[in-house]
Scaffold this motif. Structure first.
Motif, PDB file in Angstrom:
ATOM      1  N   SER A  52     -46.666  90.695 -85.889  1.00 43.29           N
ATOM      2  CA  SER A  52     -47.733  89.715 -86.076  1.00 43.29           C
ATOM      3  C   SER A  52     -49.009  90.265 -85.447  1.00 43.29           C
ATOM      4  O   SER A  52     -48.974  90.913 -84.409  1.00 43.29           O
ATOM      5  CB  SER A  52     -47.355  88.392 -85.419  1.00 43.29           C
ATOM      6  N   ALA A  53     -50.133  90.008 -86.091  1.00 42.76           N
ATOM      7  CA  ALA A  53     -51.400  90.523 -85.584  1.00 42.76           C
ATOM      8  C   ALA A  53     -52.543  89.598 -85.966  1.00 42.76           C
ATOM      9  O   ALA A  53     -52.519  88.968 -87.023  1.00 42.76           O
ATOM     10  CB  ALA A  53     -51.657  91.915 -86.126  1.00 42.76           C
ATOM     11  N   ALA A  54     -53.529  89.491 -85.093  1.00 40.34           N
ATOM     12  CA  ALA A  54     -54.738  88.709 -85.347  1.00 40.34           C
ATOM     13  C   ALA A  54     -55.937  89.586 -85.032  1.00 40.34           C
ATOM     14  O   ALA A  54     -56.199  89.907 -83.873  1.00 40.34           O
ATOM     15  CB  ALA A  54     -54.762  87.449 -84.489  1.00 40.34           C
ATOM     16  N   SER A  55     -56.673  90.016 -86.074  1.00 40.70           N
ATOM     17  CA  SER A  55     -57.841  90.870 -85.875  1.00 40.70           C
ATOM     18  C   SER A  55     -59.133  90.069 -85.821  1.00 40.70           C
ATOM     19  O   SER A  55     -60.165  90.566 -85.369  1.00 40.70           O
ATOM     20  CB  SER A  55     -57.942  91.893 -87.005  1.00 40.70           C
ATOM     21  N   PHE A  56     -59.083  88.806 -86.314  1.00 45.06           N
ATOM     22  CA  PHE A  56     -60.241  87.893 -86.325  1.00 45.06           C
ATOM     23  C   PHE A  56     -61.417  88.437 -87.128  1.00 45.06           C
ATOM     24  O   PHE A  56     -62.557  88.066 -86.899  1.00 45.06           O
ATOM     25  CB  PHE A  56     -60.685  87.562 -84.893  1.00 45.06           C
TER      26      PHE A  56
ATOM     27  N   ALA B 183     -49.336  78.150 -85.806  1.00 43.13           N
ATOM     28  CA  ALA B 183     -47.949  77.919 -86.221  1.00 43.13           C
ATOM     29  C   ALA B 183     -47.331  79.141 -86.883  1.00 43.13           C
ATOM     30  O   ALA B 183     -46.110  79.333 -86.833  1.00 43.13           O
ATOM     31  CB  ALA B 183     -47.895  76.723 -87.169  1.00 43.13           C
ATOM     32  N   THR B 184     -48.154  79.994 -87.483  1.00 38.06           N
ATOM     33  CA  THR B 184     -47.631  81.186 -88.156  1.00 38.06           C
ATOM     34  C   THR B 184     -47.004  82.182 -87.191  1.00 38.06           C
ATOM     35  O   THR B 184     -46.289  83.087 -87.619  1.00 38.06           O
ATOM     36  CB  THR B 184     -48.748  81.891 -88.953  1.00 38.06           C
ATOM     37  N   TRP B 185     -47.270  82.017 -85.909  1.00 40.63           N
ATOM     38  CA  TRP B 185     -46.681  82.909 -84.907  1.00 40.63           C
ATOM     39  C   TRP B 185     -45.374  82.350 -84.345  1.00 40.63           C
ATOM     40  O   TRP B 185     -44.750  82.985 -83.492  1.00 40.63           O
ATOM     41  CB  TRP B 185     -47.668  83.149 -83.765  1.00 40.63           C
TER      42      TRP B 185
ATOM     43  N   VAL C 191     -48.329  91.526 -81.613  1.00 32.17           N
ATOM     44  CA  VAL C 191     -46.982  91.607 -81.051  1.00 32.17           C
ATOM     45  C   VAL C 191     -46.229  92.606 -81.914  1.00 32.17           C
ATOM     46  O   VAL C 191     -46.233  92.521 -83.141  1.00 32.17           O
ATOM     47  CB  VAL C 191     -46.271  90.234 -81.001  1.00 32.17           C
ATOM     48  N   SER C 192     -45.641  93.604 -81.263  1.00 35.05           N
ATOM     49  CA  SER C 192     -45.018  94.712 -81.983  1.00 35.05           C
ATOM     50  C   SER C 192     -43.616  94.984 -81.468  1.00 35.05           C
ATOM     51  O   SER C 192     -43.327  94.799 -80.283  1.00 35.05           O
ATOM     52  CB  SER C 192     -45.858  95.989 -81.835  1.00 35.05           C
ATOM     53  N   ALA C 193     -42.771  95.433 -82.361  1.00 36.68           N
ATOM     54  CA  ALA C 193     -41.398  95.780 -82.011  1.00 36.68           C
ATOM     55  C   ALA C 193     -41.288  97.274 -81.773  1.00 36.68           C
ATOM     56  O   ALA C 193     -42.214  98.033 -82.016  1.00 36.68           O
ATOM     57  CB  ALA C 193     -40.450  95.345 -83.125  1.00 36.68           C
TER      58      ALA C 193
END
Length: 200
Positions: A21-25, A69-71, A178-180
């Motif tokens: 999941s990522a948020a670059s805005f 909520a998508t996270w 957030v990365s695996a």
């Protein structure tokens, strides 16, 4: 020996991450909000490449950034991975509030908290800085359940943006990810190993 290598490669490959999941805005706030005394605005430019979130402290509480909520959901694949974000001390206020960067993960099993960011951050230098929190039990998470149990069904994610002991600071937030593990390069090496075995 070959059989053992095949078994090891298979076990590692089946543990490859499903995604991150990522948020670059870059286009908007992507559902992220601020609470507990922070007034948030989305800025189209000036971030650590593109858009960013600007949060102004307006009360004596420790303001938080809240994931959308998508996270929410099953984060099990991220156990052992990382949660990272960029931050900017917008108005060069003194970074004298140690809890800055504290991450709280809440799930159906309970909640866990970790403050892994060093003191006196983000510095008053007008630059963006990257902070990384390890999603590993050994990182020092504390709370009402184990990290693994919380990650099984995450219902809320917050990052503490308060960095000054007062009501004057402005923080910029960008590139929350957030990365695996393993990283893509490691995955390529594993797949390459399988290819070599196949050629044999």
């Amino acid at each position: 020996m070959e059989r053992m290598l095949r078994a090891t490669l298979f076990a590692l490959c089946t543990a490859l991450p499903l995604g991150a999941s990522a948020a670059s805005f870059d286009a908007d706030a992507e559902g992220w909000t601020s609470s507990n005394g922070g007034t948030q605005t989305w800025e189209a430019s000036g971030g650590n490449s593109g858009g960013w979130l600007r949060v102004v402290d307006v009360t004596g509480d420790d303001f938080l950034l809240n994931a959308p909520a998508t996270w929410r959901g099953n984060w099990t694949v991220f156990l052992g991975g990382t949660l990272s974000f960029d931050a900017l001390n917008v108005n060069n206020e003194s970074p004298d509030w140690a809890p800055f960067g504290e991450v709280t993960l809440t799930g159906t099993a309970g909640s866990v908290v970790l403050d892994a960011v060093a003191a006196n951050q983000p510095p008053a230098d007008g630059l963006w800085h990257r902070y990384t929190v390890q999603l590993s039990p050994g990182a020092g998470w504390s709370g009402t359940a184990s990290l693994a149990a919380v990650l099984a069904n995450v219902t809320a994610v917050t990052i503490k943006g308060e960095f000054h002991a007062g009501i004057t600071e402005i923080v910029g937030m960008d590139n929350i990810t957030v990365s695996a593990v393993p990283e893509p390069a490691s995955a390529a090496l594993l797949l390459g190993g399988l290819g070599l075995l196949t050629l044999r």
